[in-house]
Motif scaffolding. Structure first.
Motif, PDB file in Angstrom:
ATOM      1  N   ILE A 351       0.834  -1.197   0.000  1.00 14.51           N
ATOM      2  CA  ILE A 351       0.000   0.000   0.000  1.00 14.51           C
ATOM      3  C   ILE A 351       0.874   1.255   0.000  1.00 14.51           C
ATOM      4  O   ILE A 351       1.946   1.293   0.622  1.00 14.51           O
ATOM      5  CB  ILE A 351      -0.954  -0.011   1.218  1.00 14.51           C
ATOM      6  N   THR A 352       0.450   2.275  -0.703  1.00 10.61           N
ATOM      7  CA  THR A 352       1.227   3.517  -0.796  1.00 10.61           C
ATOM      8  C   THR A 352       0.681   4.551   0.180  1.00 10.61           C
ATOM      9  O   THR A 352      -0.440   4.440   0.682  1.00 10.61           O
ATOM     10  CB  THR A 352       1.173   4.082  -2.224  1.00 10.61           C
ATOM     11  N   ASP A 353       1.492   5.594   0.416  1.00 13.23           N
ATOM     12  CA  ASP A 353       1.121   6.599   1.412  1.00 13.23           C
ATOM     13  C   ASP A 353      -0.186   7.299   1.072  1.00 13.23           C
ATOM     14  O   ASP A 353      -1.002   7.574   1.962  1.00 13.23           O
ATOM     15  CB  ASP A 353       2.235   7.641   1.548  1.00 13.23           C
ATOM     16  N   ASP A 354      -0.412   7.597  -0.204  1.00 17.22           N
ATOM     17  CA  ASP A 354      -1.626   8.323  -0.569  1.00 17.22           C
ATOM     18  C   ASP A 354      -2.876   7.473  -0.338  1.00 17.22           C
ATOM     19  O   ASP A 354      -3.938   7.993   0.027  1.00 17.22           O
ATOM     20  CB  ASP A 354      -1.564   8.803  -2.018  1.00 17.22           C
ATOM     21  N   VAL A 355      -2.760   6.161  -0.529  1.00 17.73           N
ATOM     22  CA  VAL A 355      -3.900   5.285  -0.296  1.00 17.73           C
ATOM     23  C   VAL A 355      -4.171   5.163   1.199  1.00 17.73           C
ATOM     24  O   VAL A 355      -5.334   5.140   1.638  1.00 17.73           O
ATOM     25  CB  VAL A 355      -3.666   3.903  -0.937  1.00 17.73           C
ATOM     26  N   VAL A 356      -3.122   5.114   2.011  1.00 11.83           N
ATOM     27  CA  VAL A 356      -3.297   5.122   3.457  1.00 11.83           C
ATOM     28  C   VAL A 356      -4.013   6.394   3.893  1.00 11.83           C
ATOM     29  O   VAL A 356      -4.953   6.361   4.707  1.00 11.83           O
ATOM     30  CB  VAL A 356      -1.943   4.992   4.180  1.00 11.83           C
ATOM     31  N   GLU A 357      -3.585   7.519   3.354  1.00 14.04           N
ATOM     32  CA  GLU A 357      -4.198   8.797   3.720  1.00 14.04           C
ATOM     33  C   GLU A 357      -5.675   8.821   3.345  1.00 14.04           C
ATOM     34  O   GLU A 357      -6.510   9.339   4.093  1.00 14.04           O
ATOM     35  CB  GLU A 357      -3.456   9.962   3.043  1.00 14.04           C
ATOM     36  N   ARG A 358      -6.011   8.265   2.186  1.00 10.20           N
ATOM     37  CA  ARG A 358      -7.412   8.249   1.770  1.00 10.20           C
ATOM     38  C   ARG A 358      -8.240   7.366   2.722  1.00 10.20           C
ATOM     39  O   ARG A 358      -9.365   7.720   3.091  1.00 10.20           O
ATOM     40  CB  ARG A 358      -7.535   7.728   0.341  1.00 10.20           C
ATOM     41  N   ALA A 359      -7.688   6.248   3.153  1.00 12.64           N
ATOM     42  CA  ALA A 359      -8.391   5.390   4.101  1.00 12.64           C
ATOM     43  C   ALA A 359      -8.631   6.126   5.419  1.00 12.64           C
ATOM     44  O   ALA A 359      -9.727   6.051   6.004  1.00 12.64           O
ATOM     45  CB  ALA A 359      -7.598   4.112   4.347  1.00 12.64           C
ATOM     46  N   LEU A 360      -7.636   6.867   5.886  1.00 12.31           N
ATOM     47  CA  LEU A 360      -7.785   7.618   7.130  1.00 12.31           C
ATOM     48  C   LEU A 360      -8.848   8.703   6.993  1.00 12.31           C
ATOM     49  O   LEU A 360      -9.591   8.991   7.948  1.00 12.31           O
ATOM     50  CB  LEU A 360      -6.443   8.236   7.529  1.00 12.31           C
ATOM     51  N   GLU A 361      -8.948   9.307   5.808  1.00 15.92           N
ATOM     52  CA  GLU A 361      -9.974  10.324   5.572  1.00 15.92           C
ATOM     53  C   GLU A 361     -11.378   9.714   5.605  1.00 15.92           C
ATOM     54  O   GLU A 361     -12.323  10.318   6.129  1.00 15.92           O
ATOM     55  CB  GLU A 361      -9.747  11.001   4.223  1.00 15.92           C
ATOM     56  N   LEU A 362     -11.519   8.521   5.040  1.00 11.70           N
ATOM     57  CA  LEU A 362     -12.834   7.880   4.980  1.00 11.70           C
ATOM     58  C   LEU A 362     -13.305   7.396   6.345  1.00 11.70           C
ATOM     59  O   LEU A 362     -14.515   7.236   6.572  1.00 11.70           O
ATOM     60  CB  LEU A 362     -12.789   6.705   3.996  1.00 11.70           C
TER      61      LEU A 362
END
Length: 530
Positions: A351-362
């Motif tokens: 998993i990449t950092d931007d995908v982690v960030e999107r999960a945290l936003e959701l």
């Protein structure tokens, strides 16, 4: 007209091109082209018989360990159900590829009955064909045939990785076993009065995922093996990556004394030693025993293939989930905000950092009382509930969907309802007798196949749920039969709801919008971590 019966001659080897039904005294005998089987339980007055431990594949040992299943050899002795224990499972025995058939008594010649094929759950590491049994369903109708089968689990069912495949191992043999079980059913079920063109695939948790894997196997370029499906809480952690699988295979090989992962060496290791080595490595590291993308039978995760339109299944389809599958308890080890990101990377190494960030936003921190509950809600989505929305949209919303809100409504709660029965059929090898015993909890111990749900059952609701299921099995619509006994269950797209429509199974049944129609589900179904 009844089946034509003939006298079975002991000591003779009967092999025919077509399966037939015969009798030995008062006991119905089924002769297939490789075996002859007699029931282990049931009788004509009860209305059905149970045939136990029928081989649907050759014993997967020696060169067949980590190989595609092969058709079983000819058996010269009558199979009385004692080839293995009645509760044989693939986590404790390698000679485990058996199935049971429950068939109605006194079927008229030429009649073809619908077939219900059950696939158990257990996280791909546990469970067996005997955990749930259909006495309660047969109490409502004997106009169907029931099949339950085993599939390989753990290290022998989920072998994967570059070295493993290079050495000649078949990846994801557990998925191949399920394909074989359905192919056996299509080939032989007519001998038991079943119709190969009216098969319902039913599964829970890992077993539900097995059904979805069959719909998407080989990227949708494979034959559809069943007419319709009843899918409950499909569980599958789609962790991917050759590196993770490679490291696991090499670590287990080393632990078992086969440095370098040589397949001939690994096939010579006894099953108990192999299983212990695999369990030790799982305990020591963060590996998840799950099917993995292999570019072959699993071309991609099934939710991704549904999302991308690469599947071969046209329905009808029922999909259900629990209200609190796995989010009512904090995830162990997740104690800080940083731990949430860490555990996402544990489950999804690429998993990449931007995908982690999107999960945290959701899943915003402010919505949860603890980091552990925040991650538990994420895991509920990617492990269990998001899959349902992917399959629903793939079917163009032409599905029946359900939310289970009974009791704690955690993973497996519904299983005690679907398998509710006031008695349990006794399997006495070589006998056609039955005994009745009270079963107020509605199912055998561990009937959820790894579920955590409560076993306390409201019998009225249980019978209603069974009627929905059997109406679907018998007619392709959960509403057709016993219509006056239950609430009408609309299809997902029937009421023009923006979110989609689902039935709520609770002490009082109701209709509501789909709680899974969210950006969270869509995010996981795109599989952006891969």
């Amino acid at each position: 007209m009844r089946f034509a019966y003939s006298v079975f001659l002991l000591g003779a080897t009967l092999v025919s091109a077509f399966p037939t039904a015969t009798t030995n005294g008062t006991t119905p005998t089924i002769t297939l082209d490789y075996t002859t089987v007699v029931p282990t339980a049931g009788n004509a007055s009860l209305g059905y018989f149970k045939y136990q431990n029928i081989r649907f594949a050759a014993v997967p040992t020696g060169d067949l360990r980590w190989a595609k299943p092969e058709w079983p050899p000819v058996e010269t002795e009558i199979n009385t159900g004692d080839l293995a224990a009645s509760d044989v499972d693939c986590s404790s025995a390698e000679d485990c590829l058996y199935l049971d058939v429950w068939a109605p008594a006194n079927i008229t010649e030429g009649k073809k009955l619908p077939v219900l094929v059950w696939t158990y759950g257990g996280g791909f590491t546990g469970g067996s064909k005997s955990e749930n049994t259909p006495e309660g369903l047969f109490n409502l109708s004997t106009e169907f045939v029931f099949v339950a089968y085993n599939y390989r689990l753990g290290i022998t069912g989920l072998g994967n990785g570059p070295t493993y495949a290079h050495e000649g191992g078949t990846t994801n043999t557990a998925i191949w076993d399920v394909q074989q079980a359905f192919e056996w059913t299509r080939k032989y079920i007519s001998a038991f009065g079943g119709d190969a063109d009216q098969i319902t695939a039913m599964g829970f948790s890992a077993g539900a995922s097995q059904v979805l894997f069959q719909m998407t196997r080989f990227a949708g370029r494979a034959e559809q093996l069943f007419k319709q499906a009843y899918v409950m809480s499909p569980g599958f952690v789609p962790g991917a990556g050759h590196h993770h699988a490679e490291q696991f295979w090499l670590n287990v090989s080393s632990k078992a004394g086969c440095e370098g992962g040589k397949l001939d060496c690994m096939r010579a290791i006894d099953f108990d030693t192999l299983s212990t080595a695999a369990d030790d490595v799982v305990d020591a590291y963060t590996y998840q025993f799950q099917p993995r993308v292999d570019g072959d039978i699993i071309a991609d995760t099934y939710e991704a293939q549904f999302y991308q339109g690469r599947f071969n299944f046209s329905g009808p389809l029922v999909l259900s989930h629990e209200l609190h599958e796995a989010n009512s308890q904090a995830w162990s080890g997740v104690n800080t905000t940083e731990d949430v990101s860490t555990y996402l990377r544990i489950f999804f190494p690429a998993i990449t950092d931007d995908v982690v960030e999107r999960a945290l936003e959701l899943y915003p921190e402010s919505d949860y009382s603890s980091p552990g509950l925040r991650f538990a809600d994420m895991k509920q989505s990617f492990d269990l509930t998001a899959h349902n929305l992917a399959a629903t949209h793939a079917m163009k919303n032409n599905t029946w969907n359900a939310q289970v809100a009974l009791g704690s409504a955690t993973h497996g709660t519904d299983q005690s309802y679907y398998w509710y029965s006031t008695y349990t059929l006794s399997s006495s090898t070589g006998s056609s007798s039955n005994s009745t015993t009270g079963n107020s909890t509605g199912g055998p111990t561990g009937g959820a196949g790894g579920g955590m749900g409560s076993s306390s059952v409201d019998a009225t609701v249980a019978v209603q749920m069974q009627k929905y299921l059997l109406s679907f099995v018998l007619t392709g619509d959960p509403n057709t039969m016993w219509a006056d006994d239950k609430l009408y269950w609309p299809k997902y797209n029937e009421k023009n709801s923006t979110a989609g429509t689902q039935i709520i199974f609770n002490t009082t049944l109701s209709i509501a919008d789909d709680d899974l129609a969210t950006d969270k589900s869509l995010f996981w179904n795109k599989v952006l971590w891969y």
